[in-house]
Design a protein around this motif. Sequence first.
Motif, PDB file in Angstrom:
ATOM      1  N   GLY A  48       9.671 -33.278 -54.312  1.00  0.00           N
ATOM      2  CA  GLY A  48      10.494 -34.452 -54.526  1.00  0.00           C
ATOM      3  C   GLY A  48      11.792 -34.355 -53.763  1.00  0.00           C
ATOM      4  N   GLU A  65       0.706 -39.176 -60.170  1.00  0.00           N
ATOM      5  CA  GLU A  65       0.941 -39.963 -58.959  1.00  0.00           C
ATOM      6  C   GLU A  65      -0.380 -40.481 -58.387  1.00  0.00           C
ATOM      7  OE1 GLU A  65       4.992 -37.667 -57.389  1.00  0.00           O
ATOM      8  OE2 GLU A  65       3.045 -37.198 -56.496  1.00  0.00           O
ATOM      9  N   PHE A 177       4.212 -44.885 -51.940  1.00  0.00           N
ATOM     10  CA  PHE A 177       5.372 -44.571 -52.766  1.00  0.00           C
ATOM     11  C   PHE A 177       5.003 -44.251 -54.210  1.00  0.00           C
ATOM     12  CE2 PHE A 177       7.814 -46.482 -49.253  1.00  0.00           C
ATOM     13  CZ  PHE A 177       8.740 -45.458 -49.085  1.00  0.00           C
ATOM     14  N   HIS A 179       3.110 -41.890 -54.724  1.00  0.00           N
ATOM     15  CA  HIS A 179       3.160 -40.434 -54.584  1.00  0.00           C
ATOM     16  C   HIS A 179       4.617 -40.025 -54.353  1.00  0.00           C
ATOM     17  CE1 HIS A 179      -1.217 -39.948 -54.415  1.00  0.00           C
ATOM     18  NE2 HIS A 179      -1.253 -41.014 -53.637  1.00  0.00           N
ATOM     19  N   GLN A 180       5.429 -40.180 -55.380  1.00  0.00           N
ATOM     20  CA  GLN A 180       6.871 -40.005 -55.219  1.00  0.00           C
ATOM     21  C   GLN A 180       7.265 -38.619 -54.732  1.00  0.00           C
ATOM     22  OE1 GLN A 180       9.355 -41.521 -58.479  1.00  0.00           O
ATOM     23  NE2 GLN A 180       7.559 -42.585 -59.267  1.00  0.00           N
ATOM     24  N   SER A 181       6.560 -37.589 -55.179  1.00  0.00           N
ATOM     25  CA  SER A 181       6.937 -36.229 -54.795  1.00  0.00           C
ATOM     26  C   SER A 181       6.698 -35.968 -53.312  1.00  0.00           C
ATOM     27  CB  SER A 181       6.157 -35.201 -55.630  1.00  0.00           C
ATOM     28  OG  SER A 181       4.781 -35.249 -55.344  1.00  0.00           O
ATOM     29  N   LYS A 184       8.870 -39.422 -49.667  1.00  0.00           N
ATOM     30  CA  LYS A 184      10.116 -39.381 -48.899  1.00  0.00           C
ATOM     31  C   LYS A 184      10.090 -38.281 -47.852  1.00  0.00           C
ATOM     32  CE  LYS A 184      13.234 -41.533 -52.241  1.00  0.00           C
ATOM     33  NZ  LYS A 184      14.470 -41.380 -53.051  1.00  0.00           N
TER      34      LYS A 184
END
Length: 220
Positions: A48, A65, A177, A179-181, A184
């Motif tokens: 993350g 996720e 998104f 899959h937040q971890s 980014k």
Amino acid sequence: METHVVVIYPHPDDESFGAAGTIAQFRNQGVPVTYLCGTLGEMGRNMGSPIFANRETLPEIRREELVNACEKLDVDLHMLGYRDKMVEFEDKRNVADHLKGYLEEIQPSLVMTHYPGYAVHPDHNAMGAAAIEAVRLMDPDKRPTVWAQAINQQELGKPDISNDVLPVLEQKKEAIFAHQSQAKGILGQFHGGSDTSAELGEKAKRHLGQEQFYIWHFSD
């Protein structure tokens, strides 16, 4: 039109970064899509940004996720239970037989997977090889078409299929998104510190707006 599509990749987020646009197009046409996900990606290094996971909590986070992404894509999810970064050490025939059981039950017209040897990550190559072997082991009259996705295309030439997924790019971004971890950290490669949001959007379109595949040809 396809009757049922089965997607076989080893990690949560492989489906979203690699094929979510194509998946969304099939679902928008009313074609059922099933995702056979090999592992939970529990050995991934992205925790993350800012960090909200650790080695103990990451497997459950990535499971959640994955479920969220598959809900956004409206696909039927099956988790196969293999260990992340260990798929290459599994017996290929055993994995192929495992996958073949799903394929014979679902009877898809199309399977999407990684192109073995050209998918960079060992898990990608191993799961792709097992998926293709699973199809090869099927009755030739009942085999689905296989679309194999290569990350390194240089030696393979022009892909057989190049899907313009810009019309469903927002759906693809929603899946990514989820899959937040991971999102980014991976999307960070598309921009430098001075880029504006608009520039990031254009770079994302160039990188994410086309999904390409090779048709796998069986010799028997």
